[in-house]
Design a protein around this motif. Sequence first.
Motif, PDB file in Angstrom:
ATOM      1  N   LEU A 100       0.829  -1.204   0.000  1.00  0.00           N
ATOM      2  CA  LEU A 100       0.000   0.000   0.000  1.00  0.00           C
ATOM      3  C   LEU A 100       0.861   1.251   0.000  1.00  0.00           C
ATOM      4  O   LEU A 100       1.892   1.310   0.668  1.00  0.00           O
ATOM      5  N   ALA A 101       0.395   2.257  -0.723  1.00  0.00           N
ATOM      6  CA  ALA A 101       1.070   3.552  -0.728  1.00  0.00           C
ATOM      7  C   ALA A 101       0.487   4.418   0.375  1.00  0.00           C
ATOM      8  O   ALA A 101      -0.712   4.417   0.614  1.00  0.00           O
ATOM      9  N   THR A 108      -8.981   0.885   3.807  1.00  0.00           N
ATOM     10  CA  THR A 108      -8.030   0.267   2.884  1.00  0.00           C
ATOM     11  C   THR A 108      -7.048  -0.611   3.640  1.00  0.00           C
ATOM     12  O   THR A 108      -6.723  -1.718   3.211  1.00  0.00           O
ATOM     13  N   LEU A 109      -6.598  -0.130   4.778  1.00  0.00           N
ATOM     14  CA  LEU A 109      -5.657  -0.892   5.596  1.00  0.00           C
ATOM     15  C   LEU A 109      -6.278  -2.187   6.100  1.00  0.00           C
ATOM     16  O   LEU A 109      -5.668  -3.258   6.013  1.00  0.00           O
ATOM     17  N   LEU A 110      -7.503  -2.114   6.590  1.00  0.00           N
ATOM     18  CA  LEU A 110      -8.187  -3.315   7.068  1.00  0.00           C
ATOM     19  C   LEU A 110      -8.407  -4.303   5.926  1.00  0.00           C
ATOM     20  O   LEU A 110      -8.243  -5.520   6.108  1.00  0.00           O
ATOM     21  N   ALA A 111      -8.753  -3.798   4.754  1.00  0.00           N
ATOM     22  CA  ALA A 111      -8.946  -4.679   3.597  1.00  0.00           C
ATOM     23  C   ALA A 111      -7.629  -5.357   3.218  1.00  0.00           C
ATOM     24  O   ALA A 111      -7.587  -6.549   2.929  1.00  0.00           O
ATOM     25  N   ALA A 112      -6.528  -4.598   3.250  1.00  0.00           N
ATOM     26  CA  ALA A 112      -5.219  -5.161   2.910  1.00  0.00           C
ATOM     27  C   ALA A 112      -4.776  -6.202   3.931  1.00  0.00           C
ATOM     28  O   ALA A 112      -4.111  -7.172   3.598  1.00  0.00           O
ATOM     29  N   LEU A 113      -5.152  -5.977   5.186  1.00  0.00           N
ATOM     30  CA  LEU A 113      -4.818  -6.933   6.241  1.00  0.00           C
ATOM     31  C   LEU A 113      -5.761  -8.134   6.224  1.00  0.00           C
ATOM     32  O   LEU A 113      -5.653  -9.013   7.055  1.00  0.00           O
ATOM     33  N   ASP A 114      -6.719  -8.108   5.285  1.00  0.00           N
ATOM     34  CA  ASP A 114      -7.658  -9.214   5.119  1.00  0.00           C
ATOM     35  C   ASP A 114      -8.538  -9.394   6.348  1.00  0.00           C
ATOM     36  O   ASP A 114      -8.835 -10.507   6.765  1.00  0.00           O
ATOM     37  N   VAL A 115      -8.943  -8.269   6.928  1.00  0.00           N
ATOM     38  CA  VAL A 115      -9.820  -8.305   8.086  1.00  0.00           C
ATOM     39  C   VAL A 115     -11.249  -8.372   7.589  1.00  0.00           C
ATOM     40  O   VAL A 115     -11.625  -7.673   6.657  1.00  0.00           O
ATOM     41  N   MET A 120     -14.999  -4.013  10.405  1.00  0.00           N
ATOM     42  CA  MET A 120     -15.071  -2.665   9.848  1.00  0.00           C
ATOM     43  C   MET A 120     -16.384  -1.975  10.217  1.00  0.00           C
ATOM     44  O   MET A 120     -16.488  -0.768  10.124  1.00  0.00           O
ATOM     45  N   GLN A 121     -17.373  -2.724  10.668  1.00  0.00           N
ATOM     46  CA  GLN A 121     -18.667  -2.147  11.021  1.00  0.00           C
ATOM     47  C   GLN A 121     -18.579  -1.277  12.271  1.00  0.00           C
ATOM     48  O   GLN A 121     -19.380  -0.386  12.466  1.00  0.00           O
ATOM     49  N   GLY A 122     -17.606  -1.529  13.161  1.00  0.00           N
ATOM     50  CA  GLY A 122     -17.546  -0.846  14.445  1.00  0.00           C
ATOM     51  C   GLY A 122     -16.908   0.525  14.416  1.00  0.00           C
ATOM     52  O   GLY A 122     -16.560   1.050  15.454  1.00  0.00           O
ATOM     53  N   LEU A 132     -10.998  10.634   5.849  1.00  0.00           N
ATOM     54  CA  LEU A 132     -11.450  11.337   4.656  1.00  0.00           C
ATOM     55  C   LEU A 132     -10.402  11.145   3.565  1.00  0.00           C
ATOM     56  O   LEU A 132      -9.211  11.321   3.806  1.00  0.00           O
ATOM     57  N   PRO A 133     -10.827  10.759   2.370  1.00  0.00           N
ATOM     58  CA  PRO A 133      -9.846  10.555   1.312  1.00  0.00           C
ATOM     59  C   PRO A 133      -9.186  11.874   0.933  1.00  0.00           C
ATOM     60  O   PRO A 133      -9.789  12.931   1.034  1.00  0.00           O
TER      61      PRO A 133
END
Length: 183
Positions: A100-101, A108-115, A120-122, A132-133
């Motif tokens: 990740l850049a 994005t971080l949670l998705a990359a960590l395969d969580v 992510m709901q909490g 914010l992007p």
Amino acid sequence: MKRLLIIEDDQGLAAILSRRMARHGFECQLSHDASDALLTARHFQPSHILLDMKLAKDNGLNLIVPLRNLLPKTMMVLLTGYASIATAVEAMRLGANNYLAKPVDTHTLLAALDVNKDAMQGETKSDEQDDLPLNPKRLEWEHIQQVLSANQGNVSETARQLGMHRRTLQRKLLKKPVSSLSN
């Protein structure tokens, strides 16, 4: 509980990442240099690792193989402020699961960590504010700042590396864009 080892030489960023990931159920440990990272990994036995590519004078790419040998099933994500296709390919070849850049938001971080999505709901409103992007102009400004820093403030060399005229670079440096998508 998920255990996350954050190997990041920027102590402020490491603390922010640790707080964000702790909100999502991670027990976090920090390591700020390459020599401490392997020792911490051996004792902490993380299920996940965030590894910065540039660790002061060391290269995080050099830690991937020893970390992978020590922890073969650990989910490993390489973070970098100097993203390129070549380093992404090299990181994956060496054994990183993802690349990740920076800057990176929590989703994005949670998705990359395969969580899983349940974690992510909490999220709270403060998480949403933190995440914010960045608009494209802000991303460009951040990248310019990193290249300028790597060149110890040498504007001419930075302009050469970025492939732009020196005056164009100076104008861009004077305009620090806002971080949200609103223009």
